[in-house]
Design a protein around this motif. Structure first.
Motif, PDB file in Angstrom:
ATOM      1  N   ASN A  18      43.136  24.291  41.699  1.00  0.00           N
ATOM      2  CA  ASN A  18      44.130  23.298  41.276  1.00  0.00           C
ATOM      3  C   ASN A  18      45.204  23.018  42.304  1.00  0.00           C
ATOM      4  N   LEU A  20      46.445  20.464  45.209  1.00  0.00           N
ATOM      5  CA  LEU A  20      46.278  19.127  45.781  1.00  0.00           C
ATOM      6  C   LEU A  20      46.925  19.141  47.156  1.00  0.00           C
ATOM      7  N   ASN A  27      53.818  16.601  53.067  1.00  0.00           N
ATOM      8  CA  ASN A  27      54.489  17.865  53.377  1.00  0.00           C
ATOM      9  C   ASN A  27      54.033  18.582  54.651  1.00  0.00           C
ATOM     10  N   SER A  60      59.016  22.403  52.045  1.00  0.00           N
ATOM     11  CA  SER A  60      58.454  21.046  51.946  1.00  0.00           C
ATOM     12  C   SER A  60      59.326  20.059  51.179  1.00  0.00           C
ATOM     13  N   PHE A  99      53.654  29.319  43.614  1.00  0.00           N
ATOM     14  CA  PHE A  99      52.357  28.927  43.072  1.00  0.00           C
ATOM     15  C   PHE A  99      51.299  28.968  44.168  1.00  0.00           C
ATOM     16  N   THR A 100      51.635  28.419  45.332  1.00  0.00           N
ATOM     17  CA  THR A 100      50.615  28.281  46.383  1.00  0.00           C
ATOM     18  C   THR A 100      50.351  29.600  47.103  1.00  0.00           C
ATOM     19  N   ASP A 125      58.802  18.417  46.131  1.00  0.00           N
ATOM     20  CA  ASP A 125      57.546  17.699  46.335  1.00  0.00           C
ATOM     21  C   ASP A 125      56.606  17.834  45.137  1.00  0.00           C
ATOM     22  N   PHE A 126      56.479  19.071  44.602  1.00  0.00           N
ATOM     23  CA  PHE A 126      55.534  19.334  43.518  1.00  0.00           C
ATOM     24  C   PHE A 126      56.206  20.027  42.350  1.00  0.00           C
ATOM     25  N   LEU A 127      55.697  19.752  41.157  1.00  0.00           N
ATOM     26  CA  LEU A 127      56.049  20.551  39.984  1.00  0.00           C
ATOM     27  C   LEU A 127      54.729  21.065  39.410  1.00  0.00           C
ATOM     28  N   ALA A 128      54.572  22.390  39.415  1.00  0.00           N
ATOM     29  CA  ALA A 128      53.332  22.990  38.907  1.00  0.00           C
ATOM     30  C   ALA A 128      53.689  23.860  37.695  1.00  0.00           C
ATOM     31  N   ASN A 129      53.969  25.140  37.937  1.00  0.00           N
ATOM     32  CA  ASN A 129      54.367  25.996  36.811  1.00  0.00           C
ATOM     33  C   ASN A 129      55.876  25.986  36.558  1.00  0.00           C
ATOM     34  N   GLY A 130      56.593  25.365  37.441  1.00  0.00           N
ATOM     35  CA  GLY A 130      58.033  25.200  37.213  1.00  0.00           C
ATOM     36  C   GLY A 130      58.909  26.308  37.782  1.00  0.00           C
ATOM     37  N   CYS A 131      58.307  27.278  38.488  1.00  0.00           N
ATOM     38  CA  CYS A 131      59.110  28.416  38.981  1.00  0.00           C
ATOM     39  C   CYS A 131      60.163  27.973  40.001  1.00  0.00           C
ATOM     40  N   LYS A 156      52.012  18.112  38.427  1.00  0.00           N
ATOM     41  CA  LYS A 156      50.661  18.412  37.937  1.00  0.00           C
ATOM     42  C   LYS A 156      50.802  18.617  36.426  1.00  0.00           C
TER      43      LYS A 156
HETATM   44  P1  5GP Z   1      55.876  25.739  40.842  1.00  0.00           P
HETATM   45  O1  5GP Z   1      57.041  26.584  41.230  1.00  0.00           O
HETATM   46  O2  5GP Z   1      56.274  24.534  39.991  1.00  0.00           O
HETATM   47  O3  5GP Z   1      54.759  26.509  40.231  1.00  0.00           O
HETATM   48  O4  5GP Z   1      55.266  25.158  42.175  1.00  0.00           O
HETATM   49  C1  5GP Z   1      56.016  24.266  42.943  1.00  0.00           C
HETATM   50  C2  5GP Z   1      55.948  24.599  44.399  1.00  0.00           C
HETATM   51  O5  5GP Z   1      54.664  25.067  44.777  1.00  0.00           O
HETATM   52  C3  5GP Z   1      56.242  23.345  45.169  1.00  0.00           C
HETATM   53  O6  5GP Z   1      57.478  23.500  45.825  1.00  0.00           O
HETATM   54  C4  5GP Z   1      55.100  23.205  46.148  1.00  0.00           C
HETATM   55  O7  5GP Z   1      55.546  23.520  47.438  1.00  0.00           O
HETATM   56  C5  5GP Z   1      54.056  24.217  45.730  1.00  0.00           C
HETATM   57  N1  5GP Z   1      52.891  23.605  45.064  1.00  0.00           N
HETATM   58  C6  5GP Z   1      52.518  23.740  43.772  1.00  0.00           C
HETATM   59  N2  5GP Z   1      51.373  23.129  43.523  1.00  0.00           N
HETATM   60  C7  5GP Z   1      50.986  22.562  44.676  1.00  0.00           C
HETATM   61  C8  5GP Z   1      49.840  21.771  45.065  1.00  0.00           C
HETATM   62  O8  5GP Z   1      48.924  21.454  44.284  1.00  0.00           O
HETATM   63  N3  5GP Z   1      49.806  21.363  46.358  1.00  0.00           N
HETATM   64  C9  5GP Z   1      50.776  21.672  47.241  1.00  0.00           C
HETATM   65  N4  5GP Z   1      50.645  21.186  48.479  1.00  0.00           N
HETATM   66  N5  5GP Z   1      51.865  22.419  46.922  1.00  0.00           N
HETATM   67  C10 5GP Z   1      51.959  22.862  45.660  1.00  0.00           C
END
Ligand code: 5GP
Length: 191
Positions: A18, A20, A27, A60, A99-100, A125-131, A156
């Motif tokens: 998952n 992208l 980025n 990023s 997340f990454t 740039d991204f919102l995935a799990n929100g951490c 996402k």
């Molecule tokens: P979260 O904290 O919401 O889980 O993830 C957000 C952070 O993880 C973002 O700042 C971004 O840098 C990275 N990230 C999360 N998902 C992706 C993804 O699918 N692609 C990329 N390039 N970065 C992601």
């Protein structure tokens, strides 16, 4: 935002797990003209809010946030990832799960650059799990500042972050929300 969705379809690469990849325009190599369009869209979406500072997180988010700051004509502060938290009380600190990279790290913002008088737009740039966003919101809360909203380039929508942040009553404006993506076929469905 149509231009961003079209660009993701054209140049985004879906990786297993998952992820992208948008490093050809967002980025790593950065399409600044696209960032200007994105910044104008956030300016329009948050036109009812008074914003005096942009907050993002390295690395990023910084490029996008700088262009947004220029559009709002306000300063931008980025939370720094830090190996060791210094405990001299000069910094707001929080812990963020990546997340990454699947590890957690400390982030810091100097108390000099965030105060209770600030009205903040958070950009990433991204919102995935929100951490990452959750960590930035914690820092804003520690400073007693006000969150006016969160601007995300790519959310996402199949991960929980968007719901978690919105459920806290924070306004989130994502310019592209991916509801599903398939690394086998390359198909991406936007909300
Ligand atoms: P979260 O904290 O919401 O889980 O993830 C957000 C952070 O993880 C973002 O700042 C971004 O840098 C990275 N990230 C999360 N998902 C992706 C993804 O699918 N692609 C990329 N390039 N970065 C992601």
């Amino acid at each position: 935002m149509q231009a961003l969705e079209e660009r993701i379809r054209k140049d985004g690469i879906i990786k297993p797990g998952n992820v992208l990849k948008v490093d050809s325009f967002l980025n790593h190599q950065m399409d600044v003209s696209l960032f200007v369009e994105m910044a104008r869209e956030w300016k329009r979406l948050f036109s009812d809010r008074t914003i005096n500072k942009i907050l993002t997180i390295e690395a990023s988010g910084i490029g996008i946030a700088c262009i947004v700051a220029a559009e709002f004509n306000v300063p931008v502060v980025f939370a720094k990832k830090s190996q060791s938290i210094n405990l001299d009380g000069e910094m707001y600190t929080t812990k963020i799960e990546s997340f990454t990279h699947k590890k957690s790290y400390d982030v810091i913002v100097s108390k000099k650059f965030l105060s209770k008088d600030d009205h903040i737009l958070v950009i990433d740039d991204f919102l995935a799990n929100g951490c990452a966003i959750n960590g930035l919101l914690e820092i804003i809360e520690s400073a007693g500042a006000t969150v006016e909203g969160v601007g995300i380039a790519i959310e996402k929508g199949f991960q929980q972050g968007g719901k978690l942040i919105r459920d806290r009553g924070v306004r989130v404006e994502s310019l592209a929300i991916v509801d599903s993506m398939d690394c086998e076929t390359g198909s991406i469905i936007f909300r």
